[in-house]
Design an enzyme around this catalytic site. Sequence first.
Site, PDB file in Angstrom:
ATOM      1  N   ALA A   9       5.505  65.149 -12.191  1.00 34.64           N
ATOM      2  CA  ALA A   9       4.370  64.215 -12.123  1.00 34.64           C
ATOM      3  C   ALA A   9       3.573  64.238 -13.417  1.00 34.64           C
ATOM      4  O   ALA A   9       2.358  64.083 -13.419  1.00 34.64           O
ATOM      5  CB  ALA A   9       3.476  64.588 -10.941  1.00 34.64           C
ATOM      6  N   ARG A  15       2.118  51.719 -17.482  1.00 31.52           N
ATOM      7  CA  ARG A  15       2.194  50.358 -16.935  1.00 31.52           C
ATOM      8  C   ARG A  15       1.284  50.130 -15.730  1.00 31.52           C
ATOM      9  O   ARG A  15       1.104  48.988 -15.293  1.00 31.52           O
ATOM     10  CB  ARG A  15       3.654  50.039 -16.576  1.00 31.52           C
ATOM     11  CG  ARG A  15       4.500  49.727 -17.810  1.00 31.52           C
ATOM     12  CD  ARG A  15       5.981  49.743 -17.483  1.00 31.52           C
ATOM     13  NE  ARG A  15       6.288  48.800 -16.427  1.00 31.52           N
ATOM     14  CZ  ARG A  15       7.363  48.877 -15.636  1.00 31.52           C
ATOM     15  NH1 ARG A  15       8.217  49.872 -15.789  1.00 31.52           N
ATOM     16  NH2 ARG A  15       7.567  47.989 -14.705  1.00 31.52           N
ATOM     17  N   THR A  79      12.763  64.781 -18.863  1.00 34.31           N
ATOM     18  CA  THR A  79      12.824  65.401 -17.533  1.00 34.31           C
ATOM     19  C   THR A  79      13.395  66.828 -17.593  1.00 34.31           C
ATOM     20  O   THR A  79      12.981  67.694 -16.831  1.00 34.31           O
ATOM     21  CB  THR A  79      13.677  64.540 -16.583  1.00 34.31           C
ATOM     22  OG1 THR A  79      14.922  64.214 -17.236  1.00 34.31           O
ATOM     23  CG2 THR A  79      12.978  63.244 -16.217  1.00 34.31           C
TER      24      THR A  79
END
Length: 451
Positions: A9, A15, A79
């Site tokens: 997170a 966006r 990631t």
Amino acid sequence: MSLSVVILAAGKGTRMRSDQPKVLHQLAHQSMLQYVINVAKNLNPENITIIVGYQAAEVEEAFKHERLNWVIQKEQLGTGDAVKYAIPHLFGKQSIILYGDVPLVQLEDLSQLLKLSVGGLGILTFIKNNPTGYGRINRVDDGIVGIVEEKDCNQVQKEIREINTGIMAVDTKYLVKWLALISNNNSQKEYYLTDIVGLAKKDKVKIGSFEAKSEITVSGINSKIELAMMERAVQLKKTDALMEAGVTLMDPARTDIRGKLDCGSDVVIDVGCIFEGSVKLGKNVKIGAYVFLKDCAILDNSVIEPYCHIVSSEVGSNNRVGPYARLRPGTTLSRDVHIGNFVEIKNSKVGRGTKINHLSYVGDSLVGNLVNVGAGTITCNYDGVNKHQTIIEDNVFIGSNTQLVAPVIIGQGATIGAGSTITKDAPADTLSISRAKQTSIPNWEKPKKKK
Ligand code: UD1
Ligand code: CA
């Protein structure tokens, strides 16, 4: 098998165009991250670690009631880099990677994924008609050999419709080993978590996959449009369940359930209603258009007319409330009560058969049975410092435009004359009236306009 959960997170969520952290945005009145945490908890893991970055403090603050490990990823290098930060917390034999912005992930799918990945690696996949933007599952002779990110795909790989949802379950000892081997030697100069798949292939560790069946359960949210679309999907699921259970919704597309709504039989709900928190509707209850109900119960056969606002209250059976009534926290209406337009009630009990039909404020009051409260009655419950109680006993009649200055008791069967300001207790079965005597002045000359 013991399990550690990692939830990514750290993303900025550019966006979303918001000052709020992305994972705190709400879906049906609950933050995205809360959904993921709830599913994670249902896996009964050893621990849950959340990787945060952007606005880490705000995110952590929002979940201080939960038992979670919080780790800050300083820079978003990919990631694979993000998961590295969780290594000190990976106590479980298995680890699963979830995402704070994929809120509708299903417990059942994760359980299946964990089962097939014991001692190896498992990928939650999805078959997408338009796979653009996603990592593709690269298979040779049906066996998975790697995941190729969109930006690293060749023309043939671009055609692959089987995509990586991002969710992976992996044997912890291998995960720790492979994370150390990931490089950022790719088109995005990012550390890809997905590189562990190629490393598993190299180490001849078994690689499995489980295909999610419903797209929404593996969809991430990146914009307000995607958030709104997911909100509608969540709402339609809730309204479908209600209609299956026999509730009549005049238009499910114009109904919002932001919590839990329990309904008895033959409930009818008109358009534009919002249900928040925990709401219970009894048998044969009718809810008019544009009603807001939060944490309340409406008992059997009651009608809530349009545009009412009811919070933390109980409406008894056979009541009629509204239109345009406001019941604030602590209101309890007994049976056969009528509450009319522009009536506000707060922290009060109202007895059986009582009518408060027009333009009144009743606060901190005990109102008995079969009382009639005239239009424009106000309980003056606040002296500027303290709140005081008004007691109106059974069978009282309060004339219109009366002020009851609390603390005050109106005895059983008493009548209050219209236009009175009542500052002393009114004894039972008396008429109390406090307005000035009416006089009429004959031949009175009206003022004239000055020139
Ligand atoms: C990732 C997968 C891709 C998959 C897709 C599904 C990789 C390399 N690729 O791509 O195969 O199809 O998800 O949506 O994993 N995050 C961090 N820290 C970082 C980077 C990302 O916490 O340094 C978090 C983000 O907040 C986001 C999630 O990880 O929630 C996914 O990151 P993102 O960069 O959007 O991955 P994709 O490029 O979409
Ligand atoms: Ca992405």
